[in-house]
Enzyme design. Structure first.
Site, PDB file in Angstrom:
ATOM      1  N   HIS A  67       0.950  -1.121  -0.080  1.00 48.45           N
ATOM      2  CA  HIS A  67      -0.097  -0.019  -0.127  1.00 48.45           C
ATOM      3  C   HIS A  67       0.783   1.232  -0.012  1.00 48.45           C
ATOM      4  CE1 HIS A  67      -3.851   1.925   1.764  1.00 48.45           C
ATOM      5  NE2 HIS A  67      -3.236   2.836   1.091  1.00 48.45           N
ATOM      6  N   HIS A  69       1.718   5.105  -2.565  1.00 54.07           N
ATOM      7  CA  HIS A  69       1.298   6.039  -3.324  1.00 54.07           C
ATOM      8  C   HIS A  69       2.520   6.872  -3.995  1.00 54.07           C
ATOM      9  CE1 HIS A  69      -3.196   5.901  -1.819  1.00 54.07           C
ATOM     10  NE2 HIS A  69      -2.494   5.797  -0.769  1.00 54.07           N
ATOM     11  N   ASN A 101      -4.618   5.904  -7.219  1.00 46.74           N
ATOM     12  CA  ASN A 101      -5.237   7.353  -7.305  1.00 46.74           C
ATOM     13  C   ASN A 101      -3.992   8.343  -7.798  1.00 46.74           C
ATOM     14  OD1 ASN A 101      -3.383   7.151  -4.890  1.00 46.74           O
ATOM     15  ND2 ASN A 101      -4.996   8.548  -3.833  1.00 46.74           N
ATOM     16  N   ASP A 158      -8.682   3.595  -3.407  1.00 45.73           N
ATOM     17  CA  ASP A 158      -8.206   4.164  -2.192  1.00 45.73           C
ATOM     18  C   ASP A 158      -7.935   5.561  -2.136  1.00 45.73           C
ATOM     19  OD1 ASP A 158      -6.742   3.256   0.438  1.00 45.73           O
ATOM     20  OD2 ASP A 158      -5.090   4.478  -0.252  1.00 45.73           O
ATOM     21  N   HIS A 185     -11.175   1.619   0.725  1.00 44.36           N
ATOM     22  CA  HIS A 185     -10.790   2.789   1.830  1.00 44.36           C
ATOM     23  C   HIS A 185     -12.113   2.919   2.422  1.00 44.36           C
ATOM     24  CE1 HIS A 185      -8.807   6.721   2.866  1.00 44.36           C
ATOM     25  NE2 HIS A 185     -10.225   6.424   3.266  1.00 44.36           N
ATOM     26  N   HIS A 238      -5.411  -0.195   6.039  1.00 43.54           N
ATOM     27  CA  HIS A 238      -5.146   0.783   7.147  1.00 43.54           C
ATOM     28  C   HIS A 238      -6.075   1.105   8.185  1.00 43.54           C
ATOM     29  CE1 HIS A 238      -7.672   3.296   4.337  1.00 43.54           C
ATOM     30  NE2 HIS A 238      -6.572   3.821   3.473  1.00 43.54           N
ATOM     31  N   ASP A 311       0.976   2.852   3.850  1.00 39.08           N
ATOM     32  CA  ASP A 311       0.263   3.918   3.130  1.00 39.08           C
ATOM     33  C   ASP A 311       1.127   5.270   2.722  1.00 39.08           C
ATOM     34  OD1 ASP A 311      -2.005   5.502   2.094  1.00 39.08           O
ATOM     35  OD2 ASP A 311      -2.759   5.593   3.981  1.00 39.08           O
ATOM     36  N   HIS A 315       3.266  14.396  -0.223  1.00 40.34           N
ATOM     37  CA  HIS A 315       2.597  15.685  -0.481  1.00 40.34           C
ATOM     38  C   HIS A 315       3.782  16.721  -0.440  1.00 40.34           C
ATOM     39  CE1 HIS A 315      -1.516  14.123  -0.530  1.00 40.34           C
ATOM     40  NE2 HIS A 315      -1.258  13.337   0.317  1.00 40.34           N
ATOM     41  N   GLY A 330      -2.318  12.413   4.441  1.00 38.93           N
ATOM     42  CA  GLY A 330      -1.333  11.440   3.994  1.00 38.93           C
ATOM     43  C   GLY A 330       0.196  11.821   4.830  1.00 38.93           C
TER      44      GLY A 330
HETATM   45  O1  DOR Z   1      -4.130  10.115   4.327  1.00 43.47           O
HETATM   46  C1  DOR Z   1      -4.430   9.488   3.235  1.00 43.47           C
HETATM   47  N1  DOR Z   1      -3.734   9.781   2.068  1.00 43.47           N
HETATM   48  N2  DOR Z   1      -4.995   8.459   3.126  1.00 43.47           N
HETATM   49  C2  DOR Z   1      -5.191   7.672   1.943  1.00 43.47           C
HETATM   50  O2  DOR Z   1      -5.783   6.700   1.785  1.00 43.47           O
HETATM   51  C3  DOR Z   1      -4.807   8.290   0.540  1.00 43.47           C
HETATM   52  C4  DOR Z   1      -3.793   8.893   0.827  1.00 43.47           C
HETATM   53  C5  DOR Z   1      -3.069   9.856  -0.479  1.00 43.47           C
HETATM   54  O3  DOR Z   1      -3.338   9.258  -1.491  1.00 43.47           O
HETATM   55  O4  DOR Z   1      -2.762  11.089  -0.197  1.00 43.47           O
END
Ligand code: DOR
Length: 430
Positions: A67, A69, A101, A158, A185, A238, A311, A315, A330
């Protein structure tokens, strides 16, 4: 961090070999020949062999995070498949599954093919998870069969829940044709509303909009019931609340198609830690109370949770520097994972280290249908070497991700990755 190509013969000398399949922990050497496992035990190195001193270290299976991103395509300013791979290597991960995503989302056979092709150029193994619904808008199912043929390993929207219960039923029913996990999710958006953290004493003190634990458990319960109805495989990601953990534990007793994961951050932090308005602790689902955290740890110990997944959600600084209500959900988590869970579970809660490695290496692979017995002779070497007792403070300079949104910065961790071996290379952390 330094990556070098493995020599023809490499001997990992004098370490403790942790075999999570046979559940053994014994002193020994590992011989790798032409990038493949050759033998484990007592090895007398040839003159030309590269001998790596592993005394005081544990040598085990490479970790697998199902998991993460990695934001490619679309938000390469946050992470790419290459930069995410470096973060993974620093954390001892040799294999990851990337969430769909992205922008555009991985919702077509072509986008899955793109990720597979790009992943092949990366220093770790990367497997795409396809979206459940087109554009992740919850309205129309994706072409799961064609996406699986291109290399998707599971399906998830997700970041967003599949809100429509009928759609979730259809997704699960469709997935039974292929026997792959559906990963929902679980957050009921009607209850979440504009909630940015867990609803309780701390959110009241901070004056922030919040959502209660049942925002998650309500939907987890729905999904568990749908799994029973459809006979599909459900993987619950999660998990953050005590009630969700109870529901999963209960349902798993009679249904072996259910698996669940827990994150390092939900095991390590509680909502008390949000008192400083640190936006790096803003995550979905939110960090909850000490009672929830205790329930998660119990769930790890009694096998309710199959695996640990980070997870890892990068960002930008600009986004995370906004006010708490505006910052995106995130946090990154690959580099700090082992030191955090080893401290929280093994050192502070007496979890057996073998069980921890099963949750980081064996069970995630089993869920996704990957090869699990990495020590089998002839298999490509996919190994992690770590110091189980090293006490250290996680710093910004320990981050290899393009983003720095980690609440672990400044935290005292125990256990440190020393090297990761995968795809014929060794990456050493110096
Ligand atoms: O906090 C999160 N950020 N939870 C998620 O399930 C997605 C993730 C994101 O893509 O930033």
């Amino acid at each position: 961090m330094k990556t070098t190509k493995l020599k023809k013969q490499v001997v990992l000398k004098g370490g403790t070999i942790l075999d999570p399949i046979n559940e053994t922990l014994k002193k020994g050497d590992v011989l790798i020949e032409n990038g493949r496992m050759k033998s484990i035990g007592k090895v007398t190195p040839s003159k030309s062999a590269d001998v790596i001193d592993c005394s005081g270290l544990i040598v085990t299976h490479g970790f697998c995070d199902i998991h993460v991103h990695f934001r490619e395509p679309g938000r390469e300013d946050k992470e790419t498949l290459d930069s995410g791979s470096m973060a993974a290597l620093a954390g001892g991960f040799t294999r990851v599954c990337v969430m769909p995503n992205t922008d555009p989302p991985l919702d077509s056979p072509e986008s899955i093919r793109y990720t597979i092709d790009r992943g092949e150029e990366c220093p770790i193994h990367i497997h795409p998870i396809g979206a459940i619904t087109k554009s992740q808008d919850g309205k129309e199912l994706t072409e799961m069969g064609a996406m699986l043929s291109e290399g998707a390993v599971a399906f998830s929207d997700d970041g967003l829940p599949v809100t429509d219960t009928g759609m979730m039923r259809n997704a699960l029913e469709y997935a039974t044709m292929f026997d792959v996990p559906i990963i929902n999710h679980a957050e009921d958006l009607c209850l979440k509303k504009d909630g940015v953290m867990h609803e309780g004493k701390i959110s009241t003190q901070l004056g922030l909009p919040a959502s209660p634990g049942i925002t998650e458990s309500n939907m987890v319960h729905r999904d568990l019931e749908l799994t029973e109805l459809t006979g599909a495989r459900l993987h619950v990601p999660h998990v953050s609340s005590a009630k969700s953990t109870d529901y999963i534990r209960q349902m798993k007793k009679s249904n072996n198609k259910i698996t669940a994961e827990v994150t390092p951050h939900h095991l390590f932090f509680t909502d008390d830690d949000l008192i400083t308005y640190n936006t790096d602790l803003k995550v979905a689902p939110p960090i909850r109370t000490q009672a929830d955290q205790k329930a998660l740890i119990k769930g790890v110990k009694d096998g309710t949770f199959d695996c640990i997944a980070t997870d890892h959600a990068p960002h930008t600084i600009e986004e995370k520097e906004g006010t708490f209500d505006l910052a995106p959900f995130g946090m990154i988590g690959l580099e700090s994972c082992f030191g955090a869970v080893n401290r929280a579970l093994v050192k502070e809660n007496k979890l057996n280290i073998i069980r921890l490695i099963q949750m980081l290496a064996v069970n995630p692979r089993r869920i996704m249908g990957f090869e699990t017995d990495l020590f089998t002779n002839g298999n490509p070497a996919e190994l992690t070497i770590f110091d189980p007792n090293k006490k250290w403070t996680f710093k910004k300079s320990d981050i290899y991700s393009r983003s720095h949104n980690s609440p672990f910065i400044g935290e005292a961790l125990i256990g440190r990755i020393r090297a990761t071996i995968v795809k014929g290379h060794i990456t050493a952390l110096v």
